[in-house]
Design a protein around this motif. Structure first.
Motif, PDB file in Angstrom:
ATOM      1  N   GLY A   6      89.241  67.821  45.044  1.00 20.81           N
ATOM      2  CA  GLY A   6      89.207  66.467  45.955  1.00 20.81           C
ATOM      3  C   GLY A   6      87.383  66.307  46.250  1.00 20.81           C
ATOM      4  N   THR A   7      87.844  64.993  46.074  1.00 29.29           N
ATOM      5  CA  THR A   7      86.371  64.469  46.849  1.00 29.29           C
ATOM      6  C   THR A   7      86.690  63.295  47.699  1.00 29.29           C
ATOM      7  OG1 THR A   7      86.143  62.609  45.146  1.00 29.29           O
ATOM      8  CG2 THR A   7      84.786  64.931  45.021  1.00 29.29           C
ATOM      9  N   SER A   8      87.826  62.638  47.576  1.00 25.81           N
ATOM     10  CA  SER A   8      87.570  61.442  48.892  1.00 25.81           C
ATOM     11  C   SER A   8      87.152  61.995  50.170  1.00 25.81           C
ATOM     12  CB  SER A   8      89.015  60.855  48.787  1.00 25.81           C
ATOM     13  OG  SER A   8      90.060  61.409  49.175  1.00 25.81           O
ATOM     14  N   GLY A  56      90.727  51.232  45.172  1.00 31.00           N
ATOM     15  CA  GLY A  56      90.256  51.249  44.118  1.00 31.00           C
ATOM     16  C   GLY A  56      88.668  51.378  45.005  1.00 31.00           C
ATOM     17  N   MET A  57      87.682  51.522  44.226  1.00 27.53           N
ATOM     18  CA  MET A  57      86.183  51.526  45.179  1.00 27.53           C
ATOM     19  C   MET A  57      85.854  50.516  46.034  1.00 27.53           C
ATOM     20  SD  MET A  57      83.991  53.086  41.720  1.00 27.53           S
ATOM     21  CE  MET A  57      82.339  53.873  42.827  1.00 27.53           C
ATOM     22  N   TRP A  78      78.124  56.394  49.386  1.00 28.81           N
ATOM     23  CA  TRP A  78      79.183  56.156  50.256  1.00 28.81           C
ATOM     24  C   TRP A  78      79.038  55.992  51.754  1.00 28.81           C
ATOM     25  CZ3 TRP A  78      83.775  54.808  47.796  1.00 28.81           C
ATOM     26  CH2 TRP A  78      83.553  55.342  46.171  1.00 28.81           C
ATOM     27  N   LYS A 129      99.950  65.606  45.127  1.00 30.91           N
ATOM     28  CA  LYS A 129      99.148  65.186  46.183  1.00 30.91           C
ATOM     29  C   LYS A 129     100.429  64.940  47.009  1.00 30.91           C
ATOM     30  CE  LYS A 129      95.263  63.911  44.153  1.00 30.91           C
ATOM     31  NZ  LYS A 129      94.344  63.923  44.169  1.00 30.91           N
ATOM     32  N   VAL A 163      84.936  58.762  39.494  1.00 31.54           N
ATOM     33  CA  VAL A 163      84.413  57.968  40.306  1.00 31.54           C
ATOM     34  C   VAL A 163      83.024  59.297  40.205  1.00 31.54           C
ATOM     35  CG1 VAL A 163      83.887  57.727  43.025  1.00 31.54           C
ATOM     36  CG2 VAL A 163      85.898  57.238  41.485  1.00 31.54           C
ATOM     37  N   LYS A 170      83.215  62.523  51.381  1.00 31.54           N
ATOM     38  CA  LYS A 170      82.717  60.683  51.281  1.00 31.54           C
ATOM     39  C   LYS A 170      82.857  60.987  52.754  1.00 31.54           C
ATOM     40  CE  LYS A 170      83.947  60.215  46.336  1.00 31.54           C
ATOM     41  NZ  LYS A 170      85.343  59.025  45.701  1.00 31.54           N
ATOM     42  N   GLY A 186      89.852  56.908  37.839  1.00 32.46           N
ATOM     43  CA  GLY A 186      90.927  57.393  39.468  1.00 32.46           C
ATOM     44  C   GLY A 186      89.298  58.560  40.076  1.00 32.46           C
ATOM     45  N   GLY A 187      89.905  59.637  40.278  1.00 31.65           N
ATOM     46  CA  GLY A 187      88.749  60.677  40.956  1.00 31.65           C
ATOM     47  C   GLY A 187      87.447  61.263  40.058  1.00 31.65           C
TER      48      GLY A 187
HETATM   49  C1  LIG Z   1      86.637  59.398  45.209  1.00 34.54           C
HETATM   50  C2  LIG Z   1      87.794  59.068  45.057  1.00 34.54           C
HETATM   51  C3  LIG Z   1      88.803  59.139  44.479  1.00 34.54           C
HETATM   52  C4  LIG Z   1      89.035  60.899  44.735  1.00 34.54           C
HETATM   53  O1  LIG Z   1      89.740  61.004  45.443  1.00 34.54           O
HETATM   54  P1  LIG Z   1      90.154  62.695  45.717  1.00 34.54           P
HETATM   55  O2  LIG Z   1      90.400  63.237  47.126  1.00 34.54           O
HETATM   56  O3  LIG Z   1      89.643  63.524  44.346  1.00 34.54           O
HETATM   57  O4  LIG Z   1      92.062  61.701  46.065  1.00 34.54           O
HETATM   58  C5  LIG Z   1      89.909  58.653  43.804  1.00 34.54           C
HETATM   59  N1  LIG Z   1      89.442  57.286  43.679  1.00 34.54           N
HETATM   60  C6  LIG Z   1      88.676  56.644  44.302  1.00 34.54           C
HETATM   61  C7  LIG Z   1      88.277  55.093  44.603  1.00 34.54           C
HETATM   62  C8  LIG Z   1      87.605  57.479  44.611  1.00 34.54           C
HETATM   63  O5  LIG Z   1      85.930  56.164  45.113  1.00 34.54           O
END
Ligand SMILES: *Cc1c(COP(=O)(O)O)cnc(C)c1O
Length: 851
Positions: free
Chosen positions: A605-607, A579-580, A423, A514, A134, A610, A130-131
């Motif tokens: 948190g990074t999604s 997934g990615m 991304w 979450k 990535v 993106k 997961g995060g």
């Molecule tokens: C970026 C990413 C995450 C992390 O996202 P969060 O905002 O931290 O939950 C998890 N899984 C994948 C496939 C991602 O690309």
């Protein structure tokens, strides 16, 4: 457990096309569209299916390869791509220029080793969950783009990544496809004899655990992956790298010993074999590879006449520890007996006393070994991953620095970032005028072409949303087939979702904090939003639960049950197997990225970052990065019911706020169109997001920050600690020993604060502070004496403090002048802190004497 991928790569590629092999094995293609185009042009349909140049080479018919080998135009393009890659790999980049401009006394490391238990570079190398993984992948890619000399290292899992599907009643089912490393973009690291390199770590009972080392090329950055599935290992040891985060504590400690100690040995051997500079700085992405510090202590002990403490001082100087965990309960811990079992017989780390190992991980509970505490004690520099998480971490780890205010705990923060070229939709970077690799690099958003119109941006947003809708339909249909539906009854999946409807995305792992199901709190309100006649909303949900987390699976089932209802299924879906590859469509195609964690449990948190880079607006609880970057017009903040202790009530309040925002602000703005059908208000928020948030959420910004504030200063301290036969490390260790012995006797005997004659206490007026300190056996130069002044309230606790160093005047007297910083009730105190040129902060040793 089948799905073993097997194919031969090199055998069939004609000589004329050997350039393709390098292009296919260097993962730079994952963020370089022109390279992908080259492979796609070999066989478009095949590439769309396999999406992986290496598989392309394996699967494209030999006749087609022969044809291409005779095609001058294709050969020219291949040559051009190879030259472009060569330039990318060798030309000086940001880091090289930065090193050239280094100031006096400023140093940068010849190399940085970056340790992580998982790396998510691309789905073609499924070695992440997961995060965290990535993020590690993005870190390496940005380091590569910036020219930072980095080596990544971690385990290679045979089933690194589970695939998620659903049972008919919506329960998560896991599959573990087993990978065959020889079919992945990996190369076995070999000795000059041609034999595979074997890294060896000792196990109890006289056994050794062996690992072979696979190398992936992430642009300029080598990524070393350790694999214990070798014949020489006993059966149980072969399985050490079987799964990511699977198994019991014994399994986990073996993985961590391999990642830290074995990882260190792999890096050393790699550098010896290839001539790559040996790293000076060691960065651990979360604490799981923290044993690497002990291996480095062992190395130093083996090399010379240093004591453990001297070696520790040298090792600490070069170690950076990044924590990602916002709650104590989530910290990685082992039973002390388990650690003793592995380290006790002295074979794993010869010369390193197990009692010293245990002391590094000691915590309140004497039966527990705390891996994060060890990480902090082995690293001179530590950080959290957003400003808020830095604050949370300082509070959480405060007991390691007793006597200091929480704000002074030496853990700062570097907010995570994401790798733009990975991304951002290529159509988006093309529209905005960015060169593929440079988008946003200049840091102020000025790289965006000012001539792009609202209409163009809106048309592209529509196109990306349309791509997502198609992907949603395809995946929904596939998911139903897997759940046992027949193709005949699935006609409706062709009609779900609408490329013109406001699209909300919510995708993440499913731990409780979450709150996957917050949006279901009031199902009727949610249904009303989805089905609104004039301003409908559609929602894509995805997420995996940890295989052992039944609670998480129950949340997924709740969502699935809700979306199975024929009344809403055209407007809301749950897509299995986040997934990615799926994430890409979501971040690009959604209009709104929703995030509803329980504040402050999301470290960063990074999604959402993106998503933002693609012009998707964030709608989120102010947690992690959003707490820091939300500015009132780049998205929406869901108000939090902080302080409400009943979690159900809190959920109710926050869910209601979410529905209000969606129905009253988000949807109206999205559907507010002018005569040409363009939502001007919405578009202006996207522009603002792209210009102001765009540059800040880039991983290149994050890596530059690490270079400037962590890697550079660490390299400087390492040089000072190791020069002249570790003179600095010896001096620091001797100093620590002296401070340890004398500190209990140090005290502030008296202090005084006075205003110059005639003046009163007025803001800004100078006051003189004097103190008499009993230094026990220490010298005046061994300590820093500070006056601390701040506001006082009902209690005498100082807040908003300002500190001023006092100068020694002989015989234990110290004095200095400070200016009163505020009006109102103020107080002051005097304190004594350790001082040594190799300390990164006066709080580092956790010692302070207060008046
Ligand atoms: C970026 C990413 C995450 C992390 O996202 P969060 O905002 O931290 O939950 C998890 N899984 C994948 C496939 C991602 O690309």
């Amino acid at each position: 457990m089948k799905a073993v991928r097997r194919f031969t790569v090199h055998a069939r590629v004609p000589d004329e096309l050997t350039g393709l092999t390098e292009l296919a094995t260097n993962l730079r293609w994952t963020w370089h569209p022109p390279t992908r185009d080259l492979f796609a042009s070999m066989d478009d349909a095949l590439f769309r299916r396999v999406r992986d140049p290496l598989r392309m080479l394996a699967e494209v018919p030999a006749s087609r390869l022969d044809e291409l080998a005779r095609d001058p135009e294709f050969l020219a393009r291949t040559r051009e791509a190879s030259e472009d890659l060569r330039r990318y790999l060798t030309e000086p980049r940001w880091f090289q220029r930065r090193v050239e401009q280094a100031g006096d006394g400023e140093r940068f490391p010849g190399a940085v080793a970056y340790f992580s238990m998982e790396f998510g570079v691309h789905e073609a190398l499924p070695n992440y969950s997961g995060g965290l993984g990535v993020l590690a992948g993005d870190h390496l890619k940005a380091a590569s783009d910036l020219g930072v000399p980095m080596i990544g290292v971690g385990p290679l899992y045979r089933a690194g990544y589970f695939r998620q599907s659903l049972s008919l009643d919506g329960w998560q089912v896991e599959h573990y496809p087993v990978i065959d490393p020889s079919g992945l973009p990996l190369e076995l690291l070999t000795e000059p004899s041609g034999e595979p390199v074997h890294v060896r770590v000792a196990m109890p009972g006289g056994r050794d655990l062996l690992a072979q080392v696979w190398q992936a090329r992430v642009g300029r950055v080598p990524l070393l992956l350790l694999d214990t599935d070798v014949e020489e290992n006993d059966e149980d040891l072969r399985g050490v790298t079987d799964r990511l985060y699977g198994g019991d504590d014994d399994h986990r400690i073996r993985q961590e010993i391999l990642a830290g100690i074995g990882g260190m040995r792999a890096v050393r051997r790699y550098c010896e074999l290839t001539g790559h500079p040996q790293p000076e700085v060691f960065h651990t992405n979360e604490g799981h590879a923290g044993f690497l510090g002990l291996e480095r202590v062992r190395e130093v002990l083996a090399a010379g006449e240093l004591t453990f403490d001297e070696a520790l001082s040298a090792v600490r100087a070069g170690t950076v520890f990044t924590t990602h965990t916002p709650v104590s309960a989530g910290l990685d811990r082992f039973e002390v007996d388990l650690v003793r079992h592995y380290f006790g017989d002295g074979r794993l780390l010869p010369g390193v006393d197990v009692e010293r190992v245990l002391a590094l991980g000691a915590e309140d509970d004497p039966r527990r070994f705390n891996v994060a505490y060890m990480g902090l004690r082995l690293a001179q520099r530590a950080n959290g991953v957003s400003a808020l998480h830095g604050k949370v971490s300082r509070r959480m780890f405060a007991k390691l620095w007793p006597g200091f205010d929480t704000e002074e705990v030496p853990i700062s923060s570097v907010t995570n970032g994401v790798h733009g070229p990975t991304w951002v939709a290529r159509e988006m970077s093309a529209l905005l005028g960015g060169r593929d690799e440079e988008w946003g690099h200049d840091g102020d958003g000025s790289g965006i072409d000012p001539n792009v119109t609202d209409e163009q941006l809106w048309a592209l947003r529509r196109e990306l949303r349309g791509n997502l809708v198609e992907e949603v339909r395809r995946r929904a249909r596939e998911a139903w087939l897997q759940r046992g539906a027949s193709a005949l009854e699935l006609g409706w999946t062709e009609r779900i979702f609408d490329p013109d409807v406001l699209t909300v995305g919510f995708a993440r792992r499913v731990p409780t904090y979450k709150r996957l199901t917050l949006m279901l709190r009031d199902p009727d309100r949610l249904r009303a939003l989805l089905l609104d006649d004039s301003r409908p909303i559609q929602i894509v949900v995805a997420g995996k639960s940890h295989p052992a987390d039944e609670g998480g699976k129950a949340l997924i089932q709740q969502i699935v049950k809700f979306v199975d209802d024929p009344a809403v299924r055209e407007r809301m879906v749950f897509l299995p197997d986040y997934g990615m590859s799926m994430a890409r469509y979501l971040y690009r195609g959604c209009d709104v990225w929703l995030n509803t964690p329980t504040r402050p449990l999301e470290a960063c948190g990074t999604s959402g970052m993106k998503a933002a880079l693609n012009g998707c607006l964030n709608l989120s609880i102010r947690d992690g990065w959003w707490d820091e970057y939300y500015d009132g017009s780049n998205g929406w903040a869901i108000p939090t019911a902080d302080g409400v202790t009943d979690p159900l009530l809190r959920d109710d309040l926050e869910a209601a706020a979410l529905y209000d925002l969606l129905g009253q602000q988000v949807a109206p703005l999205f559907y507010d169109r002018d005569a040409s059908g363009v939502p001007r208000g919405w578009i202006s928020m996207i522009w603002h997001t792209l210009r102001t948030l765009g540059p800040r959420v880039q991983a290149s910004r994050m890596v530059r920050e690490y270079v400037e504030s962590y890697y550079g200063p660490a390299a400087t301290t390492v040089a000072a600690a190791t020069a002249d036969g570790y003179a600095g490390a010896r001096s620091l260790a001797a100093y620590r020993a002296r401070v340890d012995a004398c500190w209990p006797l140090v005290r502030v005997v008296s202090t005084d604060l006075s205003v110059d004659s005639g003046d009163a206490f007025v803001v800004g007026s100078p006051v003189r502070v004097t103190a008499r300190v009993d230094l026990a056996e220490l010298d005046e130069s061994d300590v820093e004496v500070q006056a601390v002044v701040g506001r006082v309230g009902d209690t005498d606790d100082l807040a908003d403090v300002v500190t001023v160093p006092l100068s020694p005047c002989g015989r234990g007297e110290f004095a200095g002048t400070l200016r009163l910083p505020f009006a109102g009730s103020l107080g002051y105190t005097v304190r004594v802190l350790p001082r040594h040129p190799l300390l990164a902060s006066p709080a580092e040793l956790g010692k302070v004497v207060l008046a």
